[in-house]
Enzyme design. Structure first.
Site, PDB file in Angstrom:
ATOM      1  CG  LEU A  60       5.186 -11.531  -1.680  1.00 52.53           C
ATOM      2  CD1 LEU A  60       3.969 -12.373  -2.036  1.00 52.53           C
ATOM      3  CD2 LEU A  60       4.995 -10.887  -0.309  1.00 52.53           C
TER       4      LEU A  60
ATOM      5  CG  ASP B  98     -13.116  -0.632   3.359  1.00 53.99           C
ATOM      6  OD1 ASP B  98     -14.292  -1.009   3.158  1.00 53.99           O
ATOM      7  OD2 ASP B  98     -12.823   0.563   3.585  1.00 53.99           O
TER       8      ASP B  98
ATOM      9  CG  HIS C 232      -5.478   6.073   7.069  1.00 54.27           C
ATOM     10  ND1 HIS C 232      -6.211   5.174   6.329  1.00 54.27           N
ATOM     11  CD2 HIS C 232      -6.104   7.274   6.955  1.00 54.27           C
ATOM     12  CE1 HIS C 232      -7.244   5.814   5.770  1.00 54.27           C
ATOM     13  NE2 HIS C 232      -7.204   7.087   6.147  1.00 54.27           N
TER      14      HIS C 232
END
Lengths: 251, 259
Positions: B139, B28, B45
């Site tokens: 991962l 965010d 972004h």
């Protein structure tokens, strides 16, 4: 080599007596840090005192219209402190909050519901607060007591209900549920409640401890520390912080 | 139990045995970051996407098993068409990059959310990245696109209902354990995050992982996503390691046991 190692190496070179000097150095560092954190704690306590006394102007008038529904999440061990819980409810009433949901994972508060509501009814202070705040509300504060079984278990039961209702053996259609289906199912099985605007968490862990997941999409969450350390000033500060928040709701 | 391959020594102060298995991040603050600098939303972004990659790399290096990134929620469709279109093309770029770079880093990529509503080109990119990294054992990176907690609960309900209709599951077996197996996070070994980080200072879950976050430690970072640095990630991990956590009423101190 980390900073701590570098400092230790430098210190050892200054104090050839080695371990004794290093030990003393770290003791002094710990003392400095402890004094610093104690100072911060004093500042917090002083601020809480000022807020409670009404000396800080900005906390004198709280616009609580944004807090239509408040959730209080308490660690189950701490929820055994019934007097503290009662005190918290009296404070919330004093602030003017009308709808409060009390949650703990194991249902301690649920089991104490009758005792808490009885004591609150007979508590003179609480009666004065809840019946004198404008606008006059004969119902006073509404309290909801929930536990883990009202969360995930309820959703599972609602899904069970949905299936039985919509997709019995005669219905050949492929199942495809929507959010409004789930909301309707929760209502049918008696679990429809408002989504809290704000959630205050009391306990050692900064998590919501399984509060009904369906209801906390856009709930503001604030960790308040332990119930033992709760202060009226911190409560007011948290609510005021929430009233200053602007939500986009994803847009 | 999956074997964690430690690729790099942890920063000072962090203990390997206390590292969370699954970290979730609500990304965010990109637009606020851009606005503060007089830049376009797109710049914000793009800057945020660089931090996404950095988080994935750090998590991989430090032996985190699962990293979930909340990139686009079901509510985000209400944003301007221009911004949404840009985000969709940015996701294509990002996933293509991840596919190219992460294959060699042993990172597995999965995308969760309702992919049917995404542009076809993005769907193809996702399918390709998921397929080419499927065999990676390091991962597991979960990117949530067009995802929401309520959507996940509903798709799990629908999936269970279909299984009941097909006779695979009995109605009386519908419980929360069965639910958890049907959520989109069932593709990872550790579906419930140990730590949730949200950037930008906002203190809410915003319809992410509603079911999965019951006992997740929540860390609200004040910085906007593009400003997040390694030291902030370390701060969140340090805060997590110091917590005394209780699961379902059983006292659990991180220092004493490992889940």
């Amino acid at each position: 080599m980390g900073l701590g190692d570098e400092v230790q190496k430098a210190f050892c070179s200054m104090f050839p007596s080695g371990n004794c000097g290093v030990h003393l150095f770290w003791r002094i560092m710990h003392l400095i840090l402890s004094i610093w954190y104690f100072f911060l704690w004093l500042v917090d306590m002083f601020e809480s005192f000022l807020i409670s006394s009404g000396l800080l102007k900005r906390y004198k008038t709280l616009d609580i219209s944004k807090v239509q529904y408040l959730a209080i999440v308490i660690d189950s061990e701490e929820a055994l402190q019934t007097l503290k819980v009662l005190n918290l409810l009296v404070w919330l009433a004093a602030i003017g909050l009308k709808n409060v949901c009390l949650y703990d994972n194991e249902g301690v508060l649920k089991r104490s519901e009758q005792a808490i509501t009885e004591i609150l009814k007979s508590e003179k202070r609480f009666k004065e607060i809840t019946t004198s705040n404008p606008p006059l509300d004969e119902k006073g504060m509404s309290l909801e007591f929930i536990s883990f079984s009202d969360g995930k278990e309820a959703v599972a039961r609602a899904a069970n209900f949905l299936f039985k209702k919509h997709y019995s053996s005669e219905n050949k259609e492929k199942p495809n549920f929507t959010e409004s289906d789930m909301a309707g199912a929760l209502r049918e099985i008696g679990y429809e409640r408002p989504d809290p605007d704000l959630m205050l968490v009391y306990g050692p862990a900064r998590c919501h401890l399984g509060f009904p997941a369906w209801r906390i999409r856009f709930t503001e969450i604030m960790h308040m520390g332990t119930l033992k350390s709760m202060k009226f000033g911190f409560l007011v500060k948290a609510i005021r912080s929430f009233t200053m928040v602007h939500q986009n709701y994803g847009t | 139990m999956a074997q964690v391959q430690i690729r790099e020594e942890l920063p000072e102060g962090l203990k390997q045995e206390l590292m969370p298995k699954h970290i979730a991040v609500i990304l965010d603050g990109n637009r606020r970051w851009a606005k503060e600098r007089g830049l376009s939303v797109q710049s914000g972004h793009r800057a945020g996407s660089r931090v996404m990659k950095a988080l994935a790399c750090l998590s991989s290096r430090w032996g985190i098993e699962v990293l979930s990134l909340f990139a686009f929620s079901t509510e985000n469709w209400r944003r301007s068409k221009e911004e949404v279109d840009f985000l969709m093309s940015l996701f294509e770029e990002v996933i293509q990059t991840y596919e190219d770079e992460f294959t060699g880093s042993n990172i597995r990529i999965s995308v969760i959310g309702d992919k049917s509503k995404l542009p076809e080109s993005l769907q193809k990119m996702i399918a390709s990245a998921e397929e080419s990294t499927r065999g990676n054992t390091g991962l597991h990176l979960l990117i949530a696109i067009n995802y929401s907690g309520r959507y996940d609960i509903m798709q799990a309900s629908t999936s269970i209902a279909r299984k009941v209709k097909d006779g695979v599951v009995k109605v009386e077996d519908i419980n929360e354990t069965l639910f958890e197996k049907e959520l989109e996070t069932n593709c990872v070994e550790f579906p419930n995050p140990d730590l949730l980080i949200r950037t930008s200072g906002e203190q809410r879950i915003s319809n992410f992982y509603l079911w999965q976050l019951a006992y997740t430690e929540v860390f609200f970072a004040k910085k906007n996503l593009p400003d997040l640095e390694e030291e902030d990630f370390i701060e969140a991990l340090t805060s997590f390691q110091k917590r005394e956590r209780r699961f379902g009423g059983n006292k659990y101190t991180i220092n004493q046991s490992i889940i």
